[in-house]
Motif scaffolding. Sequence first.
Motif, mmCIF file in Angstrom:
data_model
loop_
_atom_site.group_PDB
_atom_site.id
_atom_site.type_symbol
_atom_site.label_atom_id
_atom_site.label_comp_id
_atom_site.label_asym_id
_atom_site.label_seq_id
_atom_site.Cartn_x
_atom_site.Cartn_y
_atom_site.Cartn_z
ATOM 1 N N GLY A 90 0.793 -1.225 0.000
ATOM 2 C CA GLY A 90 0.000 0.000 0.000
ATOM 3 C C GLY A 90 0.823 1.272 0.000
ATOM 4 N N GLU A 91 0.109 2.397 0.023
ATOM 5 C CA GLU A 91 0.712 3.715 -0.168
ATOM 6 C C GLU A 91 1.720 4.079 0.927
ATOM 7 N N ARG A 92 1.444 3.725 2.160
ATOM 8 C CA ARG A 92 2.378 4.093 3.237
ATOM 9 C C ARG A 92 3.713 3.358 3.098
ATOM 10 N N MET A 93 3.696 2.268 2.361
ATOM 11 C CA MET A 93 4.927 1.511 2.159
ATOM 12 C C MET A 93 5.552 1.778 0.795
ATOM 13 N N TYR A 94 4.718 2.012 -0.236
ATOM 14 C CA TYR A 94 5.281 2.095 -1.586
ATOM 15 C C TYR A 94 4.712 3.254 -2.408
ATOM 16 N N GLY A 95 4.115 4.240 -1.760
ATOM 17 C CA GLY A 95 3.588 5.383 -2.488
ATOM 18 C C GLY A 95 4.658 6.431 -2.735
ATOM 19 N N GLU A 96 4.455 7.238 -3.769
ATOM 20 C CA GLU A 96 5.380 8.336 -4.055
ATOM 21 C C GLU A 96 4.957 9.630 -3.374
ATOM 22 N N GLY A 97 3.673 9.744 -2.977
ATOM 23 C CA GLY A 97 3.211 10.966 -2.336
ATOM 24 C C GLY A 97 3.469 12.174 -3.211
ATOM 25 N N ASN A 98 4.054 13.194 -2.625
ATOM 26 C CA ASN A 98 4.428 14.404 -3.365
ATOM 27 C C ASN A 98 5.917 14.410 -3.716
ATOM 28 N N TYR A 99 6.492 13.237 -3.794
ATOM 29 C CA TYR A 99 7.894 13.058 -4.187
ATOM 30 C C TYR A 99 8.864 13.746 -3.231
ATOM 31 N N ASN A 100 8.549 13.700 -1.950
ATOM 32 C CA ASN A 100 9.482 14.218 -0.952
ATOM 33 C C ASN A 100 9.486 13.288 0.249
ATOM 34 N N PHE A 101 10.423 13.507 1.143
ATOM 35 C CA PHE A 101 10.649 12.577 2.247
ATOM 36 C C PHE A 101 9.430 12.424 3.143
ATOM 37 N N SER A 102 8.729 13.517 3.404
ATOM 38 C CA SER A 102 7.630 13.462 4.366
ATOM 39 C C SER A 102 6.392 12.780 3.815
ATOM 40 N N THR A 103 6.287 12.617 2.490
ATOM 41 C CA THR A 103 5.069 12.014 1.928
ATOM 42 C C THR A 103 5.320 10.698 1.200
ATOM 43 N N ARG A 104 6.558 10.346 0.927
ATOM 44 C CA ARG A 104 6.862 9.075 0.266
ATOM 45 C C ARG A 104 6.588 7.888 1.181
ATOM 46 N N GLY A 105 6.342 6.720 0.554
ATOM 47 C CA GLY A 105 6.235 5.489 1.306
ATOM 48 C C GLY A 105 7.601 5.001 1.766
ATOM 49 N N VAL A 106 7.594 4.056 2.685
ATOM 50 C CA VAL A 106 8.827 3.563 3.297
ATOM 51 C C VAL A 106 9.815 3.048 2.256
ATOM 52 N N MET A 107 9.364 2.177 1.351
ATOM 53 C CA MET A 107 10.284 1.566 0.397
ATOM 54 C C MET A 107 10.931 2.604 -0.511
ATOM 55 N N GLU A 147 15.560 6.269 -1.866
ATOM 56 C CA GLU A 147 15.880 7.597 -2.386
ATOM 57 C C GLU A 147 16.440 8.575 -1.359
ATOM 58 N N ALA A 148 16.025 8.489 -0.109
ATOM 59 C CA ALA A 148 16.359 9.535 0.854
ATOM 60 C C ALA A 148 17.859 9.708 1.046
ATOM 61 N N MET A 149 18.595 8.612 1.184
ATOM 62 C CA MET A 149 20.048 8.715 1.372
ATOM 63 C C MET A 149 20.731 9.194 0.099
ATOM 64 N N LEU A 150 20.257 8.715 -1.052
ATOM 65 C CA LEU A 150 20.855 9.134 -2.317
ATOM 66 C C LEU A 150 20.658 10.620 -2.578
ATOM 67 N N LYS A 151 19.503 11.136 -2.213
ATOM 68 C CA LYS A 151 19.175 12.532 -2.491
ATOM 69 C C LYS A 151 19.618 13.475 -1.382
ATOM 70 N N GLY A 152 20.261 12.933 -0.378
ATOM 71 C CA GLY A 152 20.751 13.780 0.700
ATOM 72 C C GLY A 152 19.656 14.366 1.566
#
Length: 502
Positions: free
Chosen positions: A419-436, A441-446
Amino acid sequence: MKEFNRTLAGIVAAVSVMTAAASCAAVPKEEPETVPQQTEPAAAAPVEDVTEPEDTGLGIDGTILTWLGDFDLNPTDGGAKSVAISMFEDMYGAAVNCIQVDAENKYTRLSEMILSGEEVDIFPYDSAALPDGVARDQFEPLDPYFDIMGVNEGLWDDMQPAIDALTYNGSHYVMPYRITDPIILTYSRKTVNENGLSDPYTLYQNGEWDWDSFENMIAQFTGSAPEGTYRYGINGWFGHAILASAGSRVVNSDGSGLVNNINDPAIEQAENFMGRLAANGYYDRRDRYSFPTDGNTLFYAMGEWALGASNAKNPDADLMVVPFPKSPDSDKTYYACDYSAMMLVKNSSHPEAAAALMRCERLAASQPEYVAAAREKAVTPVTSGTGEVRSVVTEEQYDAIRSYIRDCTPWFDYGSGMGERMYGEGNYNFSTRGVMNNLSEAMLKGEIWDWYSLRDQMSPIIDSEIARIANGGQPVAEPEPEQPEEDAEEQPEENYDEDAQF
């Protein structure tokens, strides 16, 4: 029922005609989806001497399966039928009625049809099907129909690693008949040679292609940039590929349920590897849909669909492809990919016919005649109306990718299907993306530099979603916080001196 080999020969002839026509009409994909989709089918190792009896004994002649999906299995606008649909009709005398819905509405429509008792038999596999769709009781296991599918006669043997990866609570809801869109690394052998680097393909063949050799190569390439030039080690979409290459899963299964595995040291190593690539300036974050043409990027990571355009835009670069390097601590090369499969819908009236169609899909993906036709189509250049080459894949590249699919190990993480909380893109930022996606992405994008902080923020969400899956896909009410008990006797009020020294 027609004899199988005669049907086979006729369909292969039709495929050859389709291939010739498609080479003039196909247009390469310009942009990736959230998870890139493959444009050419991946062929599995051929299965020899598979024959279909004249009388299958299934009693499905005249059966019409109902397909619900976001694409139509039947040809439109006079197009040719797929190999599998042609087989299904010719060998079994059955057919498929397709109900097409928008991708964002297909699971809602599926639930409505199941609850209302409307006829629906098969549904396309995607990441939301397992385990989320299974937890919601939308699909049936396929194990009772293995005889019909040809599992017990070896038809699916070379898919066993993928089948094992997708097993859920001891049952098989997803039986992939084809592996699609592996994440690969494209590089220029010309650039490698000009910079005195080892050829990654040779390193892979020698069993030396791992994170260390990859990172050392990037350091050498970027460190020798001419004055005034900035070089990058890698561009593209590859966070999931790094997680896959670690050979572990964020969410695992113990055979009876899902388990939060985020504390696995292999996951930590993969995340720290991403962090190093970002911290050292090796990762070019710009969105590109083909291999860069400026000669200042060593590797481009993307699904197989981007290779044709990369070749067309870099005709003199001598491009080659390799799988993503393995973890130094792993004895296998794992790769991120997608799977072509069909789901058997809950309460289907025609499960035997659905299993027969899946058998046809597997035959179409594995028989030598069809494999050869797919290869011929894949290596045929796609040109524009003016004759300009828009997309081309070399035979060497195509065969190499097929060998990676065959010889390396496909990866699947249950977290990508929760589901979305695990694999959603949200608004393409850390606070709205899913866990996976944050883990990819979070470490790669700093966006976050500390693994332990990232882990501690993601782990409670994983626990919550595992509980939801165990509760039939429905949210679990959070427990009320415990209130401290009041003392029976009233305590005397303490005196407070503002000027007191502590």
